[in-house]
Design an enzyme around this catalytic site. Structure first.
Site, PDB file in Angstrom:
ATOM      1  N   HIS A   1       0.831  -1.211   0.000  1.00 36.52           N
ATOM      2  CA  HIS A   1       0.000   0.000   0.000  1.00 36.52           C
ATOM      3  C   HIS A   1       0.866   1.262   0.000  1.00 36.52           C
ATOM      4  O   HIS A   1       2.042   1.236   0.350  1.00 36.52           O
ATOM      5  CB  HIS A   1      -0.925   0.009   1.218  1.00 36.52           C
ATOM      6  CG  HIS A   1      -0.184   0.002   2.521  1.00 36.52           C
ATOM      7  ND1 HIS A   1       0.395   1.134   3.062  1.00 36.52           N
ATOM      8  CD2 HIS A   1       0.098  -1.010   3.385  1.00 36.52           C
ATOM      9  CE1 HIS A   1       0.986   0.827   4.199  1.00 36.52           C
ATOM     10  NE2 HIS A   1       0.824  -0.466   4.423  1.00 36.52           N
TER      11      HIS A   1
ATOM     12  N   GLU B   1      -2.051  -7.507   7.018  1.00 35.79           N
ATOM     13  CA  GLU B   1      -0.731  -7.392   7.638  1.00 35.79           C
ATOM     14  C   GLU B   1      -0.644  -8.310   8.854  1.00 35.79           C
ATOM     15  O   GLU B   1      -1.676  -8.778   9.376  1.00 35.79           O
ATOM     16  CB  GLU B   1      -0.484  -5.935   8.049  1.00 35.79           C
ATOM     17  CG  GLU B   1       0.882  -5.641   8.656  1.00 35.79           C
ATOM     18  CD  GLU B   1       2.047  -6.009   7.755  1.00 35.79           C
ATOM     19  OE1 GLU B   1       2.237  -7.234   7.524  1.00 35.79           O
ATOM     20  OE2 GLU B   1       2.780  -5.110   7.318  1.00 35.79           O
TER      21      GLU B   1
END
Length: 212
Positions: free
Chosen positions: A11, A84
């Site tokens: 990201h 994550e």
């Protein structure tokens, strides 16, 4: 049959990256630069075929995927397996605070990830199992196609370590995974080959110092 192409992306830069905070399963919005980083990558890939898009459901990753997608009529599919690493009691804390309060585990996180364990969090082994399983399923489901995957630093590192047979204790060695950097993989006959690893050639202005 032609290989399956995987565009593997971290990201863009977030507010908590700037504050050096541990994000994990928590989230913070993309910064203005983070948005630009995703847009730059989208522009760089504008002529590439993308048959499917998968993203972590965390806002920072999903938004990055939307920006890279541009006008393509391809849905962004949310995948929990691409989240994550869960950082338990560390989430939301600054790196400096974590290092002060839990120096042993902080040291293991960076220097010996295989031994890292934190209250309420995941191990690197657990993240690798879920993320790699999902990657291989995606490759199986898209033979000969091109797929964009937008996820997070630890997941990118673990998946690229699989592709290059890198042992876990060397996980954090270079290349650095900058925000919205691009890794490109080909999968053919069950084997992965690396075409790009942490590429930032799509950046359109001088790189600023980035926090993990």
């Amino acid at each position: 049959m032609k290989p399956t192409t995987i565009y593997l992306v971290r990201h863009g830069q977030t507010e908590w990256n700037l504050e050096h905070r541990m994000q994990g399963h928590q989230d913070s919005p993309l910064t203005e630069l983070g948005v630009r980083q995703a847009v730059w990558l989208g522009e760089a890939l504008r002529h590439e075929t993308i048959d499917a898009i998968y993203a972590s459901p965390s806002g920072r990753a999903y938004r990055t995927a939307e920006l890279i997608r541009r006008e393509r009529d391809v849905p962004v599919q949310r995948c929990d397996e691409l989240k994550e690493i869960h950082l338990g009691v560390w989430e939301g804390q600054t790196q400096a605070s974590v290092q002060e309060r839990d120096p042993d585990q902080y040291d293991l996180f960076w220097k010996n990830p295989g031994q890292f364990r934190i209250e309420g969090g995941e191990t690197f082994h657990e993240v690798r199992e879920r993320a790699l399983g999902r990657l291989l399923t995606i490759v199986r489901d898209h033979p000969g196609q091109s797929v964009l995957i937008v996820t997070h630093t630890v997941v990118v590192k673990l998946l690229m370590a699989y592709a290059e047979n890198r042992p876990l204790h060397l996980l954090w060695e270079l290349p650095y995974i900058h925000p919205a950097c691009l890794c490109k993989l080909h999968f053919k006959d069950g084997e992965a080959s690396i075409l790009l690893h942490g590429d930032t050639s799509h950046y359109q202005e001088a790189r600023e110092a980035e926090a993990w």
